[in-house]
Design an enzyme around this catalytic site. Sequence first.
Site: not given
Length: 278
Positions: A32, A186, A37
């Site tokens: 997700a 997320s 990230h």
Amino acid sequence: MRTVRTVAALRKAVTAWKADGAAIGVVPTMGALHAGHLGLAAAARRDCDRVVATIFVNPAQFDNPEDLARYPRRERADAAMLRRAGVDLLFAPPPEEVYPAGFATTVHVGGPAARMEGAHRPGHFDGVATVVTKLLMMTMADRAYFGEKDWQQLQVVRRLVADLNLPVAVVGCPTLREADGLAMSSRNRGLAPAARAAAPALHAALSEAAAAIRSGADVGAALGAARAAILAAGFERIDYVDLCDGLSLEPVAAPGAAARLFAAAWLDGVRLIDNIAL
């Protein structure tokens, strides 16, 4: 970018890279993915010759089966994002590859894992420490990248790496935020529009408390005002708003050089966390 699902295939690729003298970076994730990230992947790309990303929704760190079931899974979209970010290898194992039949070992970290998330989510950090140890050993990485939004987790990982003499450098990367200050996560996808509009109040309350403490305000009063502001914004309940030492994660009554403010609160059924340096 290649995708592999077994430890054997992962190690075959990494062993070949290491034989050529390549430095390996790993970005462990539960999928997700968002821009935070990708920031970790970009840092790994800058520092290392080869980059491995992992996607594994770790059942051992969820204390609520419903939360585990709800966690978003979107590997195809995540893989496309990682490919564009320059990741060389995606390791996306099934649960039985990480926890085979008869698995009976747990890594337990005390110290920085004891409070806040550790107190409110029993067993959470045992699950984190166990899977991170396994992923670091599976990937044989030289450097591992974690976001500072999960500051307590970062300190837990640093502690376990130091205590177990794991041959990897742990790299913390700054929290990335939306334009309104909300820390990228997320879990933000689970917020309804009205809740999403209210969510930045968590960061705003911490920022106001930090400014007040820096100006000499009483710590208890500043933390109380932050809690009141979070609830007034529409959050259903607060797990904690604390001032702690940034390394030991022990509470402090007065600001110090390493002090940080931490908060966890529930909004629209979603648990949000944040922290800022004082």
